[in-house]
Design a protein around this motif. Structure first.
Motif: not given
Length: 769
Positions: A3-4, A12-13, A36-37, A89-91
């Motif tokens: 999570x960020x 949430x990832x 899942x994001x 951003x998640x990557x």
């Protein structure tokens, strides 16, 4: 799960991982299953501390597959709000568990903050302060330092050199321990970030590692403050020698020849992006938003990375910079280990450099090998094919159902078991074996290959993809002029800045006269005309536009307008102006702004019905909704909270409510997403009014001014896009593209292609130098 957290949202990832999961040694590749994001509004957790993504937030991806092959160039495509920036951003922040920690990710991010800032980030986890330019840092120095951490290395070298050269016997030891402690503090920051951004089992593991490392930092801090009397002679000798060895190692890393090569590469990148030698020496703090974005782009390109992410890199670039960037990124494939690229751009000509597409749609990621045009053509052709197949099967199914009903009637009437068995067999075929006859590869449908898993039927249904709700922009037709004539006319117009203003610009008190910016221009715009203006940044395009709209007067010559002209002018500074207005009036909304201006201008007087405030609000809401600002977004969200793209839509609605005869658009596509750019292009192509367009978007310019369209299904009404014949279109429309160079307008016989060819030659020379 990871999570960020931000002040207003949380990412949430989660993804599939087995207990035998082994990270790929190739850090330029990703192969992640079950991704899942979700984005939630705030840190919402259940009583047991587990994240409730589906219940509390908006799901971006669900059980998707993220697959990146080393060295490929991917274009990330999806509608506005589909989650492209969230995925990037998640990557970049490695919130996805399957992204190896050692993967070097360089990212250029376009943010929608109120200040319109541009951000870059690297995956080393350094504090955000390291991304800011040091006070007084020059452009070239900033780019090199950000790509090589040169500033940090020099600080460590200075600390060690000062300690070793000091006569105090303990100075070298003190400097070594100080450098060690600073490094441990940076590592602690990275671990603290991981502990805050992760949850579940990985979060618990990260918090445990942080706690243990904090003890190491505390021990290091104690060593820094250790008294001289408590240090043994052996420790003093060993750490003094270690300080000398570390200094020699660091000096090798900042070896002049190595830094000279990096600096030379930085100069090439900055030159390609439009920086002159003088601009490279300017302080970063003095740059405007467009030049700051180019600086950040140069720093991102100079970094050594395994995955390179560029989000709208063509914003604020002229065509020379766009073509240079396009060819520079293509040239990276010739390097020993080219980075894997993920590109986001509304510029279709630029995005064609991608080898593959990543399409975010319906919470899934679809892959396509090829460019965007080929993908759209294949999707359109497949939809036509599936539609015809379904229609044929529906007719066949209706015939079979009629036959079944007839056999049942005849079988019961004549007590014929054969008829009844035949009806039952045909019904079973409809229930269990009806659907696709052709597999995904074009051959005969096979159950064990084309429909893996447990299913109630033996065939997949024919699923014709539904059309996405298109972005549609309706431009109001201009009112009658009552008598003919040119809408705007320049005759022998020249322009130079006033002497005192020019002296200020050149910092030269002795300058006798300002240079001529525009010289002997002759240009007229009539109703229905399409005029395009191209040129490099600084050529004077914005000055020309200001002459056309009457914001400035020519130094010589004349500039006239039709006395009944209604003009709609979109300025490059429109978004900044609306943001400033939003800061000065925090409660002002898009609907409130348009309503206030409509009332002040008396625009409703055009309506024969004599408009009420209620009907005016309805028209304003309808206009804003056509630009994607519907409902509460138009009436409740303040201007200061709208994104850059939303502010562009607001400004366009503001201009079009007056029903202009002529639209003068200066870089109108900068903040818009691709779907809105395409919708605006289609609307302008068929509009009856005149359009004067300044844009670096070649695809947009070709469509609006030259009338060239590209239909995904391979056909169109005509090459001009309005359903009218080419002969009729040319009688009513003048389509001309001019290049502004050296203060003069030159008509391009082959339109945008001539300018693109000229820029291509200059880029070839820049890349060969």
């Amino acid at each position: 799960m990871s999570a960020a957290s931000e002040s207003t949202s949380t990412i949430l990832v989660s993804c599939k991982q087995t207990r035998f999961h082994i990270e790929s040694p190739n850090y330029r590749e990703l192969d992640i299953e079950g991704l899942s994001i979700a984005v939630t509004s705030g840190d919402k957790q259940s009583a047991k501390g587990k994240w409730k993504a589906k219940a509390d937030g908006v799901e971006i991806l669900s059980n998707a597959k993220l697959r990146l092959k080393a060295g490929q160039r991917y274009a990330l495509v999806g509608r506005n709000g589909s989650g492209k920036s969230t995925l990037l951003r998640a990557i970049a922040e490695k919130l996805i568990p399957g992204v190896p920690e050692k993967t070097r990710v360089a990212i250029l991010q376009q943010t929608n903050d109120a200040d319109g800032s541009v951000g870059t980030a690297a995956s080393d986890g350094a504090p955000s302060g390291n991304n800011a330019a040091p006070q007084g840092s020059r452009v070239l120095e900033y780019v090199v330092d950000k790509a090589t951490s040169k500033n940090e290395l020099e600080q460590e070298i200075n600390i060690l050199a000062e300690g070793i050269s000091n006569e105090n016997a303990f100075s070298a030891l003190r400097s070594l321990r100080r450098v060690r402690h600073q490094r441990l503090q940076k590592q602690c920051f990275v671990l603290d970030k991981k502990a805050r951004l992760r949850s579940g089992a990985r979060g618990a593991q990260a918090r445990k590692a942080l706690t243990e490392f904090e003890k190491v930092v505390a021990e290091s801090e104690a060593l820094v403050g250790q008294a001289d009397d408590d240090i043994s002679p052996d420790t003093l000798q060993a750490e003094t020698q270690e300080a000398a060895d570390l200094l020699a190692e660091l000096q090798l890393q900042v070896e002049p020849s190595k830094l000279a090569n990096i600096e030379s590469q930085a100069k090439k990148i900055l030159s390609g992006l439009g920086f002159s030698d003088a601009y490279m020496e300017k302080p970063v703090s003095s740059l405007s938003g467009g030049w700051l974005m180019r600086t950040e782009l140069a720093a991102t390109l100079l970094q050594e990375s395994d995955i390179l992410i560029l989000d709208e890199p063509t914003n604020f670039l002229d065509l020379l910079g766009i073509i240079w960037l396009q060819r520079y990124l293509q040239s990276l494939e010739d390097t020993p280990e080219p980075p894997t690229m993920i590109l986001v751009s509304h510029d279709r000509d630029f995005i064609n450099l991608a080898t593959d597409l990543l399409i975010i749609k319906d919470k899934a990621i679809t892959y396509f090998h090829g460019d965007l045009v080929t993908y759209e053509e294949s999707q359109a052709e497949r939809k036509v094919y599936l539609t015809k197949m379904k229609e044929a099967q529906d007719r066949q199914k209706a015939h079979i159902q009629e036959t079944i009903a007839r056999n049942i009637r005849q079988g019961k009437k004549k007590d014929d078991d054969n008829k009844l068995r035949q009806a039952k067999s045909r019904q079973k075929k409809l229930d269990d074996r009806w659907g696709l006859e052709v597999g995904s590869r074009g051959g005969r449908f096979k159950l064990n290959r084309d429909l893996v898993g447990y299913h109630l039927t033996a065939r997949a249904e024919i699923d014709v993809p539904a059309d996405e709700r298109p972005v549609v922009i309706n431009l109001p037709e201009p009112p009658d002029l009552r008598f003919p004539g040119a809408l705007i006319s320049l005759e022998g117009a020249s322009f130079r800045y006033p002497a005192e203003q020019s002296a200020g610009k050149q910092s030269s008190r002795s300058s006798p006269a300002a240079p001529i910016v525009l010289q002997d221009l002759n240009l007229s715009v009539h109703i229905g005309d399409r005029i395009g203006v191209v040129g490099l940044n600084g050529a004077g395009k914005t000055t020309l536009i200001r002459l056309l709209v009457g914001e400035t007067r020519p130094s010589s010559g004349t500039a006239t307008m039709h006395p009944r002209l209604r003009l709609g002018y979109y300025s490059q500074q429109a978004v900044d102006t609306l943001r400033s207005l939003g800061r000065s009036e925090p409660q002002l909304t898009a609907l409130g702004l348009l309503g206030r201006e409509a009332e002040a201008s008396g625009q409703d007087d055009d309506d024969s019905s004599g408009s009420s405030s209620q009907s005016r609000e309805g028209r304003l809401r309808g206009l804003l909704a056509s630009f994607g600002l519907a409902g509460r977004v138009a009436s409740d969200v303040p201007l200061g909270k709208l994104s850059g793209g939303q502010l562009v839509r607001c400004e366009l609605a503001r201009l079009l409510y007056r029903r202009p005869h002529c639209l003068v658009l200066d870089e109108v596509t900068t903040h818009l997403d691709y779907e809105t750019v395409a919708a605006l292009r289609d609307a302008l192509m068929g509009w009856e009014g005149a359009v004067v367009l300044v844009s670096h978007d070649r695809w947009f310019m070709r469509g609006v001014v030259e009338g060239i369209i590209d239909d995904p299904i391979g056909g169109s009404d005509d090459e001009h896009g309005n359903g009218e014949s080419a002969e009729d279109s040319e009688m009513t429309r003048r389509r001309e593209i001019y290049r502004l160079r050296g203060g003069k307008l030159v008509r391009l016989q082959n339109g945008v292609q001539d300018f693109e060819d000229a820029m291509g030659k200059r880029v070839k020379k820049l890349l060969s130098d």
